[in-house]
Design an enzyme around this catalytic site. Structure first.
Site, PDB file in Angstrom:
ATOM      1  N   GLY A 192      -9.956  -0.511  12.134  1.00 17.09           N
ATOM      2  CA  GLY A 192      -9.348   0.949  11.570  1.00 17.09           C
ATOM      3  C   GLY A 192     -10.291   1.389  10.754  1.00 17.09           C
TER       4      GLY A 192
ATOM      5  N   ASN B 120       0.824  -1.206  -0.097  1.00 13.49           N
ATOM      6  CA  ASN B 120      -0.051  -0.022   0.012  1.00 13.49           C
ATOM      7  C   ASN B 120       0.842   1.344  -0.116  1.00 13.49           C
ATOM      8  OD1 ASN B 120      -1.908   1.823   0.498  1.00 13.49           O
ATOM      9  ND2 ASN B 120      -2.299   1.561   2.518  1.00 13.49           N
TER      10      ASN B 120
ATOM     11  N   ASP C  68      -2.327  -2.895   9.114  1.00 16.87           N
ATOM     12  CA  ASP C  68      -3.471  -3.957   9.155  1.00 16.87           C
ATOM     13  C   ASP C  68      -4.705  -3.911   8.106  1.00 16.87           C
ATOM     14  OD1 ASP C  68      -2.063  -4.856  11.449  1.00 16.87           O
ATOM     15  OD2 ASP C  68      -3.111  -3.379  12.831  1.00 16.87           O
TER      16      ASP C  68
ATOM     17  N   THR D  89      -0.305   4.161  12.369  1.00 14.72           N
ATOM     18  CA  THR D  89      -0.384   3.423  13.713  1.00 14.72           C
ATOM     19  C   THR D  89      -1.003   2.199  13.452  1.00 14.72           C
ATOM     20  OG1 THR D  89      -2.811   4.552  13.680  1.00 14.72           O
ATOM     21  CG2 THR D  89      -0.866   5.789  14.636  1.00 14.72           C
TER      22      THR D  89
END
Length: 568
Positions: free
Chosen positions: A527, A194, A253, A286
């Site tokens: 998230g 990404n 994640d 994060t």
């Protein structure tokens, strides 16, 4: 970058010999010259190269824990290692957790090309044998399918003949190959990266930190960049998995979660989800909970290089997969779901992303000073030992939840061509319990860490078949602030204001904010916002979310459904 090297020169006055001393059988031994001094070097069956130092101590290079790959040219063998930065000549290491590591070449110079060929063959054979083996059960199993073992050649051959003997004496129709699957170090990887996440540095980190290690380990890779949200999910749905030994996400994640969902939407989902998954945190801000959890589970330092080395070594473990459903809408999670304080901080602090990781600390303080509480209701099926938490759910409500009450009854799962339908469970053994609000925070976790420095669920396991639920109902602002300051090591869970329990299934009915009957909160999974109630019922923005705010959101756990690369 110039790599430090250690040159080992083999004098020609002695040929390669076989010895057998010590705890590990020696396969090769030779007099060597190291930095001008002659020393005895041995290659043992446990995959350790040992030699004596000038001061009489023992030096050691452990292939499983410290070696990436090797190459030969004439009489020279170059061992490409990844060793502790503080490793000294007298340090026989690689055991225990990984601190900061550096690349280092060890150059062995043999007396003849024939000797070099013998040593090269022995070393390469050992490297090829590294990694775990899955043992698949049959009737009364010798081992569980989820058990992971490391075998040397003697152990493998012994197991092979034992299984043949067992199959004959028990008249079972299986061979050793049905038990044993060699899934050692990966040789071909599909990498999903990404480039837009977090600090947007993933491509640079890949080129400077990840790619060199993969090349040194002789791993062939194919890389695909994500272009938009859910692109990784689309990629995972169509990639030819037969060409690769694993899928590695260079990201936060979120991309890992997308890949899991893509694999479970395939027609061949049941075999696709067994492909090992890797996570390497790179430029992802994060969202690093999975990588941190994996590395911390064995005491390794959280770093890009250690996460990469975990993939290279090829060890793997099972991973629970959670079905998150509301009516006919569902998706799959491997990390967490939050509602209340934590979700508000995670999502609403996005407007301060320019502050970097400090945005979370800043917005946490702001949200505590202007504390919100939410009405709502939760129900759960407690794990053994947690049956006293909450209040029993009356039978009429229990019957409506019947499909969640029986553990691991997969015979009713719909194995249709449209993909995995989630864990379906039977009606027996209903043990639902409940809690009513108001709530400050509800946090459901599948792994211990939510980020690099936030540990909400210290007791969470990767494949125990349970979720860890952390619930905070009422406490003062000063107490809440002290709890937030203790999240870096999980010690906040010891507070009497925190309810911590393990559950097999969980149902959340989020309500309105206390004192603001027209406003709700945010439900955040891995998230991403899946439902929010801070809009009016007629607001079209509500339709942009995967689920609605208010109706029950249900979570069930499929134990060990996925597989993930692990440090050990």
């Amino acid at each position: 970058m110039v790599l430090p090297s250690l040159s080992l020169s083999f004098p020609p006055n002695k040929g390669t010999e076989m010895t057998a001393t010590g705890n590990a059988a020696l396969t090769l031994a030779e007099k060597v010259r190291i930095d001008g001094s002659v020393a005895e070097a041995t290659l043992a069956s446990d995959g350790a190269l040992r030699w004596s130092s000038e001061n009489g101590g023992e030096c050691c290079l452990v292939f499983d824990n410290e070696v990436l790959g090797l190459e030969a040219a004439g009489v020279r063998i170059t061992i490409r290692a990844f060793v502790e930065a503080h490793k000294s000549p007298a340090f026989c290491g690689g055991q225990g957790g990984l601190g900061r590591r550096v690349r280092r070449d060890y150059v062995l110079e043999m007396p003849t090309e024939e000797a070099a060929s013998i040593w090269m063959d022995k070393i390469r054979a050992y490297l090829d044998s590294l990694g775990p083996y899955d043992i698949v059960d049959c009737n009364e199993p010798l081992f569980r399918k989820t058990d992971v073992f490391h075998w040397d050649v003697l152990a493998l051959s012994s197991l092979y003949f034992y299984l043949i003997y067992t199959s004959v004496t028990k008249q079972l129709s299986f061979t050793a190959s049905e038990y044993l699957f060699d899934v050692g170090r990966p040789k071909r990887l599909f990498i999903v990266i990404n480039p837009y996440g977090g600090k947007k540095t993933a491509l640079r980190i890949f080129d400077t930190e990840i790619k060199p290690l993969l090349v040194d380990a002789n791993i062939i890779y194919t890389m695909k960049e994500t272009k938009h949200q859910l692109h990784a999910q689309q990629i995972a749905k169509t990639v030819d998995l037969l060409k690769f030994d694993g899928i590695v996400c260079v990201s936060g994640d979120g991309v890992l979660v997308e890949v899991v969902n893509g694999l479970l939407q395939r027609e061949d989902w049941d075999s696709a989800i067994q492909v090992p998954l890797g996570i390497i945190p790179a430029g992802c801000g994060t969202g690093n909970g999975m990588a941190k959890s994996l590395l911390d589970s064995v005491g390794d330092l959280y770093s890009v290089s250690n996460a990469t080395f975990a993939v290279i070594r090829g060890y793997r473990r099972s991973l629970d997969v959670v079905t998150v459903a509301q009516g006919k809408t569902k998706f799959f999670s491997v990390l967490m779901l939050t509602w209340g304080l934590v979700a508000d901080i995670d999502i609403e602090s996005e407007k301060f992303r320019w502050m970097g990781s400090a945005r979370l600390d800043f917005y946490s303080l702001l949200r505590i000073l202007k504390l919100r509480m939410y009405q709502g209701h939760v129900q759960f099926v407690p794990a053994p030992g947690y049956e006293t938490y909450g209040e029993p759910v009356r039978q009429s409500v229990c019957d409506s939840n019947a499909k969640l009450c029986k553990d691991d009854q997969r015979d009713t799962v719909n194995f249709s061509l449209c993909g995995y339908q989630g864990l379906a469970v039977g009606a027996d053994g209903c043990e639902w319990r409940s809690m009513d609000g108001p709530f400050i925070s509800v946090w459901i976790n599948n792994v211990p860490w939510a980020g690099e420095d936030v540990m909400p669920a210290p007791n969470a396991k990767f494949s125990d078949g349970y979720l860890d639920a952390i619930i905070i109902k009422e406490c003062s602002k000063s107490v809440l602030l002290s709890l937030m300051l203790k999240m870096s090591d999980g010690s906040y869970c010891k507070s009497p204001y925190v309810t911590y329990l393990k559950v097999k299934a969980f149902r959340l009915e989020p309500g309105k904010r206390v004192g603001h009957p027209t406003k709700g909160g945010i439900v955040d999974s891995d998230g991403e916002v899946i439902a929010r109630g801070d809009y009016s019922d007629c607001d079209s923005k509500q339709e942009n979310n995967l689920m609605s705010y208010g109706p029950p959101i249900q979570m069930t756990v499929d134990k060990g459904l996925a597989t993930i690369f692990s440090p050990r």
